[in-house]
Design an enzyme around this catalytic site. Structure first.
Site, PDB file in Angstrom:
ATOM      1  N   GLU A  15     -48.564 -22.786  97.517  1.00 29.32           N
ATOM      2  CA  GLU A  15     -48.946 -21.490  98.575  1.00 29.32           C
ATOM      3  C   GLU A  15     -50.164 -21.993  99.240  1.00 29.32           C
ATOM      4  O   GLU A  15     -50.323 -21.565 100.495  1.00 29.32           O
ATOM      5  CB  GLU A  15     -49.522 -20.280  97.771  1.00 29.32           C
ATOM      6  CG  GLU A  15     -48.434 -19.731  96.892  1.00 29.32           C
ATOM      7  CD  GLU A  15     -48.675 -18.477  95.942  1.00 29.32           C
ATOM      8  OE1 GLU A  15     -48.087 -17.575  95.811  1.00 29.32           O
ATOM      9  OE2 GLU A  15     -49.770 -18.615  95.388  1.00 29.32           O
ATOM     10  N   GLU A  71     -44.145 -19.757  88.452  1.00 29.69           N
ATOM     11  CA  GLU A  71     -44.737 -18.631  88.064  1.00 29.69           C
ATOM     12  C   GLU A  71     -43.814 -17.782  87.156  1.00 29.69           C
ATOM     13  O   GLU A  71     -44.162 -17.170  86.081  1.00 29.69           O
ATOM     14  CB  GLU A  71     -45.449 -17.669  88.927  1.00 29.69           C
ATOM     15  CG  GLU A  71     -46.866 -18.414  89.792  1.00 29.69           C
ATOM     16  CD  GLU A  71     -46.352 -19.313  90.719  1.00 29.69           C
ATOM     17  OE1 GLU A  71     -47.384 -19.539  91.500  1.00 29.69           O
ATOM     18  OE2 GLU A  71     -45.367 -19.911  90.923  1.00 29.69           O
TER      19      GLU A  71
END
Length: 261
Positions: free
Chosen positions: A112, A132
């Site tokens: 990210e 995640e």
């Protein structure tokens, strides 16, 4: 170990930012706050025109959030400082080019973070993932950004499965600009940064503001904002000495000299 998890080096108009937090360059809240301060200072320094973000070592760019800090009680919604996680995710008004030089593993919040850059260069051994899902949480920033950067179905596969993919696949989907031998990565990033630093900073600022603001707008609405003088960076450009210099240099068949004014 280093005294600070973030090392910075100025090379003329280029700022190199190195995440150096052994063993894996993971980011906890304190590191994130430092990164926010670094990138805010970069944004506000008129002498700096381009930033390169990379990681120390050859194995990790960044694996994202520091799970050891999490295990010790640091909440996922803690205060990450100005700019949000990693100092770039929510930093307002950053109208200068940022290059990510991904030197190794970039997963979770590390991927990210790379997505916050304008240009991504990757070492050929780098690997990527959004794992995640496997720990019962959501890659929030990636869920927003990734389907806008690569084909929707590929983005959803990566988000849903958390699978790993290599630099070649990342380049295939357009997630990274160039894949390079690890030994050449920083030289290539510096060469690109130097080329950009020699370019017109007011034009770069206008491009970044237009792209950022137009992302959630219809084409005609965005174009109307430009023609109605509603983009600050565009108005500054059109009233600048650099705008006149560009026209003069073209007419005189010479290279322009950009001052950022």
């Amino acid at each position: 170990m280093t005294d600070t998890p973030i090392r910075t080096t100025r090379r003329g108009a280029v700022l190199e930012v190195t995440l150096d937090r052994p063993k894996a360059n993971a980011i906890d809240a304190a590191t994130s706050r430092i990164m926010g301060e670094v990138f805010t200072a970069f944004r506000d320094d008129p002498e700096l025109r381009v930033a390169i973000l990379t990681g120390a070592g050859e194995k990790f760019f960044c694996p994202g959030w520091d799970l050891k800090a999490a295990a010790e009680g640091e909440a996922p919604d803690t205060d990450y400082g100005v700019g949000g996680f990693g100092g770039l995710q929510e930093l307002r008004g950053l109208n200068k080019p940022v290059i990510a030089a991904v030197n190794g593993i970039a997963c979770g919040g590390g991927l990210e973070l790379a997505l916050c850059a304008d240009i991504i260069l990757s070492a050929d051994h780098a690997t990527f993932a959004l794992p995640e899902i496997r720990s019962g949480t959501v890659a929030d920033a990636a869920s927003i950004k990734l389907p806008k950067r690569i084909p929707y179905h590929i983005a959803m596969e990566l988000l849903f499965t958390g699978r790993w993919f290599d630099a070649e696949e990342a380049a295939h989907w357009g997630l990274v600009n160039h894949v390079l031998p690890a030994a050449d990565l920083m030289d290539a990033a510096r060469a690109m940064a130097n080329d950009l630093a020699a370019g017109p900073p007011l034009v770069f600022a206008a491009i970044k503001e237009i792209v950022r603001e137009a992302e959630a707008m219809k084409f005609n609405d965005a174009l109307n904002r430009i023609t109605r003088s509603q983009f600050e960076t565009v108005e500054r450009l059109y009233r600048s000495d650099d705008q006149k210099e560009g026209a003069r240099a073209f007419a005189e068949k010479r290279d322009p000299v950009w001052t950022g004014r």
